[in-house]
Each structure stands twice: as structure tokens, then as C-alpha cells.
Design a protein around this motif. Structure first.
Motif, PDB file in Angstrom:
ATOM      1  N   LEU A 156       4.186  78.678  24.289  1.00 35.74           N
ATOM      2  CA  LEU A 156       3.663  78.190  22.728  1.00 35.74           C
ATOM      3  C   LEU A 156       4.845  78.266  21.812  1.00 35.74           C
ATOM      4  O   LEU A 156       4.986  77.384  21.219  1.00 35.74           O
ATOM      5  CB  LEU A 156       2.383  78.933  22.225  1.00 35.74           C
ATOM      6  CG  LEU A 156       1.153  78.750  23.082  1.00 35.74           C
ATOM      7  CD1 LEU A 156      -0.070  79.604  22.636  1.00 35.74           C
ATOM      8  CD2 LEU A 156       0.628  77.170  22.783  1.00 35.74           C
ATOM      9  N   THR A 159       7.425  75.681  22.821  1.00 40.14           N
ATOM     10  CA  THR A 159       6.962  74.313  22.599  1.00 40.14           C
ATOM     11  C   THR A 159       6.833  73.991  21.039  1.00 40.14           C
ATOM     12  O   THR A 159       7.122  72.985  20.656  1.00 40.14           O
ATOM     13  CB  THR A 159       5.288  74.257  23.065  1.00 40.14           C
ATOM     14  OG1 THR A 159       5.290  74.592  24.482  1.00 40.14           O
ATOM     15  CG2 THR A 159       4.689  72.847  22.650  1.00 40.14           C
ATOM     16  N   GLY A 163       9.390  71.357  19.345  1.00 44.23           N
ATOM     17  CA  GLY A 163       8.798  70.070  18.621  1.00 44.23           C
ATOM     18  C   GLY A 163       9.497  70.249  17.201  1.00 44.23           C
ATOM     19  O   GLY A 163       9.699  68.933  16.562  1.00 44.23           O
ATOM     20  N   HIS A 197       9.786  68.790  25.845  1.00 45.65           N
ATOM     21  CA  HIS A 197       8.632  69.443  24.767  1.00 45.65           C
ATOM     22  C   HIS A 197       7.257  69.111  25.326  1.00 45.65           C
ATOM     23  O   HIS A 197       6.367  69.785  24.956  1.00 45.65           O
ATOM     24  CB  HIS A 197       8.871  68.612  23.337  1.00 45.65           C
ATOM     25  CG  HIS A 197       7.832  68.903  22.482  1.00 45.65           C
ATOM     26  ND1 HIS A 197       7.369  70.134  21.962  1.00 45.65           N
ATOM     27  CD2 HIS A 197       7.019  67.763  21.470  1.00 45.65           C
ATOM     28  CE1 HIS A 197       6.336  69.837  21.107  1.00 45.65           C
ATOM     29  NE2 HIS A 197       5.989  68.729  20.935  1.00 45.65           N
ATOM     30  N   ARG A 198       7.132  67.889  25.793  1.00 43.36           N
ATOM     31  CA  ARG A 198       5.774  67.522  26.226  1.00 43.36           C
ATOM     32  C   ARG A 198       5.316  67.979  27.529  1.00 43.36           C
ATOM     33  O   ARG A 198       4.070  68.691  27.380  1.00 43.36           O
ATOM     34  CB  ARG A 198       5.700  65.934  26.487  1.00 43.36           C
ATOM     35  CG  ARG A 198       6.009  65.083  25.092  1.00 43.36           C
ATOM     36  CD  ARG A 198       5.888  63.710  25.452  1.00 43.36           C
ATOM     37  NE  ARG A 198       6.038  63.028  24.395  1.00 43.36           N
ATOM     38  CZ  ARG A 198       6.064  61.547  24.257  1.00 43.36           C
ATOM     39  NH1 ARG A 198       6.044  61.040  25.118  1.00 43.36           N
ATOM     40  NH2 ARG A 198       6.052  61.008  23.094  1.00 43.36           N
ATOM     41  N   ALA A 201       3.957  71.467  26.305  1.00 43.13           N
ATOM     42  CA  ALA A 201       2.867  71.219  25.856  1.00 43.13           C
ATOM     43  C   ALA A 201       1.929  71.145  26.919  1.00 43.13           C
ATOM     44  O   ALA A 201       0.665  71.835  26.847  1.00 43.13           O
ATOM     45  CB  ALA A 201       2.719  70.222  24.875  1.00 43.13           C
ATOM     46  N   SER A 204       1.248  74.419  28.532  1.00 41.68           N
ATOM     47  CA  SER A 204       0.275  75.509  27.749  1.00 41.68           C
ATOM     48  C   SER A 204      -0.867  75.105  27.809  1.00 41.68           C
ATOM     49  O   SER A 204      -1.808  76.264  27.848  1.00 41.68           O
ATOM     50  CB  SER A 204       1.124  75.200  26.147  1.00 41.68           C
ATOM     51  OG  SER A 204       2.201  75.521  25.997  1.00 41.68           O
ATOM     52  N   LEU A 227      -6.122  73.593  20.751  1.00 42.63           N
ATOM     53  CA  LEU A 227      -4.791  73.107  21.638  1.00 42.63           C
ATOM     54  C   LEU A 227      -5.028  71.574  21.938  1.00 42.63           C
ATOM     55  O   LEU A 227      -4.353  70.566  21.966  1.00 42.63           O
ATOM     56  CB  LEU A 227      -4.358  73.921  22.600  1.00 42.63           C
ATOM     57  CG  LEU A 227      -3.014  73.497  23.405  1.00 42.63           C
ATOM     58  CD1 LEU A 227      -1.953  73.211  22.461  1.00 42.63           C
ATOM     59  CD2 LEU A 227      -2.845  74.231  24.552  1.00 42.63           C
ATOM     60  N   GLN A 230      -4.865  69.607  18.820  1.00 38.88           N
ATOM     61  CA  GLN A 230      -3.381  69.534  18.598  1.00 38.88           C
ATOM     62  C   GLN A 230      -2.891  68.390  19.239  1.00 38.88           C
ATOM     63  O   GLN A 230      -1.948  67.593  18.831  1.00 38.88           O
ATOM     64  CB  GLN A 230      -2.838  70.984  18.562  1.00 38.88           C
ATOM     65  CG  GLN A 230      -1.437  70.794  18.083  1.00 38.88           C
ATOM     66  CD  GLN A 230      -0.395  70.705  18.904  1.00 38.88           C
ATOM     67  OE1 GLN A 230      -0.632  70.867  20.150  1.00 38.88           O
ATOM     68  NE2 GLN A 230       0.956  70.796  18.397  1.00 38.88           N
ATOM     69  N   ILE A 231      -3.008  68.347  20.643  1.00 37.54           N
ATOM     70  CA  ILE A 231      -2.383  67.524  21.485  1.00 37.54           C
ATOM     71  C   ILE A 231      -2.795  65.849  21.362  1.00 37.54           C
ATOM     72  O   ILE A 231      -2.015  65.228  21.136  1.00 37.54           O
ATOM     73  CB  ILE A 231      -2.665  67.887  23.099  1.00 37.54           C
ATOM     74  CG1 ILE A 231      -1.863  69.113  23.400  1.00 37.54           C
ATOM     75  CG2 ILE A 231      -2.099  66.585  23.949  1.00 37.54           C
ATOM     76  CD1 ILE A 231      -2.129  69.588  24.873  1.00 37.54           C
ATOM     77  N   HIS A 250      -0.345  68.182  13.094  1.00 38.31           N
ATOM     78  CA  HIS A 250       0.290  68.673  14.196  1.00 38.31           C
ATOM     79  C   HIS A 250       0.669  70.078  14.312  1.00 38.31           C
ATOM     80  O   HIS A 250       0.433  70.882  15.262  1.00 38.31           O
ATOM     81  CB  HIS A 250       1.174  67.455  14.882  1.00 38.31           C
ATOM     82  CG  HIS A 250       1.599  67.582  16.144  1.00 38.31           C
ATOM     83  ND1 HIS A 250       0.806  67.648  17.215  1.00 38.31           N
ATOM     84  CD2 HIS A 250       2.956  67.880  16.670  1.00 38.31           C
ATOM     85  CE1 HIS A 250       1.314  67.895  18.309  1.00 38.31           C
ATOM     86  NE2 HIS A 250       2.605  67.936  18.207  1.00 38.31           N
ATOM     87  N   ALA A 254      -0.974  73.557  15.891  1.00 37.15           N
ATOM     88  CA  ALA A 254      -0.129  74.427  16.877  1.00 37.15           C
ATOM     89  C   ALA A 254       0.042  75.704  16.373  1.00 37.15           C
ATOM     90  O   ALA A 254       0.154  76.841  17.176  1.00 37.15           O
ATOM     91  CB  ALA A 254       1.132  73.482  17.053  1.00 37.15           C
TER      92      ALA A 254
END
Length: 270
Positions: A156, A159, A163, A197-198, A201, A204, A227, A230-231, A250, A254
Motif C-alpha cells: 500500500l 502504491t 501515485g 502504479h495500477r 493497486a 493490493s 479500497l 478508492q479504486i 482518491h 488510500a
């Protein structure tokens, strides 16, 4: 008293992280000019526009620093908290380093790597605060043994850090919400950074679902719900071309996910 103040400091740290995201997203980071600790050459500047936003961020940070200084002093003066002295000391050093990083961010005109480091340090500091908060009542506190939760926390943190870097290098729209503009495989360094980054995510999310089945802990379940939201907010952020509101939301979700996973790791085992 220490526990109540620590809770306030934890809340202030969360607000500072989210508000810092607002400062960055609204491009108000230079509202005080390239000066620190002064703001546009004054202790209290003319409070309007970007200056008001940046100065408010600094004031919250100052209040947090003063309040946590009181907590550390109280821990060192009270033998009841002797088991917390070393963690309190390292937390205080980290806070000072975090403040220095914030000053460097301003003086060097918001370099992306330093801004990202500034956020990551704030996340680590919040983790140490939560540790202190959980240990104030029970000096013989033992964390649940877990190989998964520390790794999930690290995932996390990476990530969130990625981000922040994506945001501060303005490459957030290099790719669409799925794929990179008709290409599944990125063709540029910027595209790869955003894709990594994705991937973190997504990892995670999958890992958190797995951990939720193992522990069935309330904090983990809350983190899982947050989460997913958040996504979803992340997708909306891209679709709205990084709208200010969705971008800050966002980060807020997170950070909340990170807090709840951390809390699950630090829950007492009687």
C-alpha cells in the motif's frame, strides 16, 4: 491524557496528508513563494487565494508539531510509558525530518521526488503514531504474528508513493483508465510508471481480499470496502481528467485504507 493527545495527533496527521493533496492538486504549493518558514516574507501573510491554502497547511503542521512535542515530553517524564520512549524518540526525529523535507519542497519549487518522499514519510510517521496509540494502555502489548499484514502495508505504501509521483510529475493522463490509449502495453516511460502504479493497486486489492478471508478482522473488512471505493474513485479521477475533488478524494481513501490495515496489524492479542 497521552492517549487522547495521540489520537488528536493521528487525526491531524491524516488531515495534513489529505490537505497536502489538496494543496498539490490545486497547485497552491507555492502560495507562500519559495520561502520557509516565512510566507511571502511575513510571519502572517495576507490570507487570500493560494497563500491562504498553503499557509493553512503550514499552520496545521505547526499545531501537530507542538502537540506531539507535548506528548513526547510527557512520555519521557512518566515512567508508566518507559516502554514507549525509543519509539517516541524515533517518531520525533522522523517528524523533524519530515518538516525539513517540507521546507526543501518549498525552497526547491516542488520537485516531484521530494514531494513524494514528503508524503511517504508522513505515512510512516502516522504508522508510528498508531503504534504509540495502541501501546499506551498495555506495556506488555504483543502484535498478532502475521507475515501478510506487514507485506500488505508495504504494498500500500509503494502504491501511494507511486501515485504521488504520478500526480506530481503530471503524467496521470498518460494512460486512459484501462490500457494506454489503445495499447495494452505502455510505449513510454511515463506510461510504464502509471501502469506499475495500477498493477500495485490491483495487487493490493487482491491481496487484501485474501487477507480478509484469513483474518476476518473488522478493520481489514473496512479497509477492503474503502479500497474498492478508492479504486473506483481512481477510475473516475482519470475519466474526469484529474478533477480536483476526485483527486483529493482518491488520496483520502488510500490513506484511510493504510490506517485501517495498520490498525489491524497492531490490534492487541490478550
Amino acid at each position: 491524557m497521552v492517549k487522547k493527545k495521540l489520537l488528536i495527533v493521528i487525526i491531524l496527521t491524516y488531515l495534513l496528508i489529505v490537505f497536502g493533496g489538496y494543496v498539490a492538486s490545486s497547485e497552491s504549493g507555492m502560495g507562500c513563494g519559495p520561502e520557509w518558514p516565512l510566507c511571502n516574507g511575513a510571519v502572517i501573510p495576507e490570507l487570500q487565494g493560494d497563500t491562504l491554502i498553503e499557509f493553512a497547511h503550514r499552520v496545521i503542521g505547526l499545531v501537530l508539531f507542538l502537540l506531539f512535542s507535548q506528548v513526547v515530553i510527557h512520555i519521557y517524564r512518566n515512567e508508566r510509558y518507559h516502554h514507549l520512549k525509543s519509539i517516541a524518540f524515533y517518531s520525533y526525529l522522523l517528524l523533524i525530518f519530515q518538516i525539513i523535507a517540507g521546507a526543501v519542497v518549498v525552497i526547491l519549487d516542488l520537485p516531484a521526488l521530494v514531494v513524494t518522499l514528503h508524503l511517504v514519510l508522513a505515512m510512516i510517521f502516522s504508522g508510528l503514531l498508531t503504534y504509540l496509540y495502541r501501546h499506551t494502555e498495555n506495556p506488555y502489548f504483543k502484535e498478532k504474528k502475521s507475515q501478510h499484514l506487514p507485506l500488505l502495508l508495504l504494498t500500500l505504501l509503494i502504491t501511494i508513493g507511486l501515485g504521488a509521483y504520478v500526480k506530481h510529475t503530471s503524467i496521470g493522463l498518460t494512460c486512459s483508465w484501462f490500457g494506454c490509449h489503445s495499447a495494452f502495453i505502455p510505449t513510454s516511460l511515463e506510461g510504464w510508471i502509471q501502469t506499475v502504479h495500477r498493477v500495485f493497486a490491483l495487487f493490493s486489492l487482491v491481496y487484501l481480499i485474501y487477507v480478509a478471508f484469513i483474518y476476518r478482522n473488522r478493520s481489514i473488512l473496512i479497509a477492503l470496502v474503502l479500497l474498492v471505493i478508492q479504486i473506483t474513485v481512481g477510475v473516475i479521477t482519470i475519466l474526469t481528467k484529474i478533477d480536483l475533488f476526485w483527486g483529493v478524494l482518491h488520496l483520502a481513501f488510500a490513506t484511510a485504507v493504510y490506517y485501517f490495515v495498520l490498525d489491524a496489524w497492531l490490534q492487541t492479542k490478550q
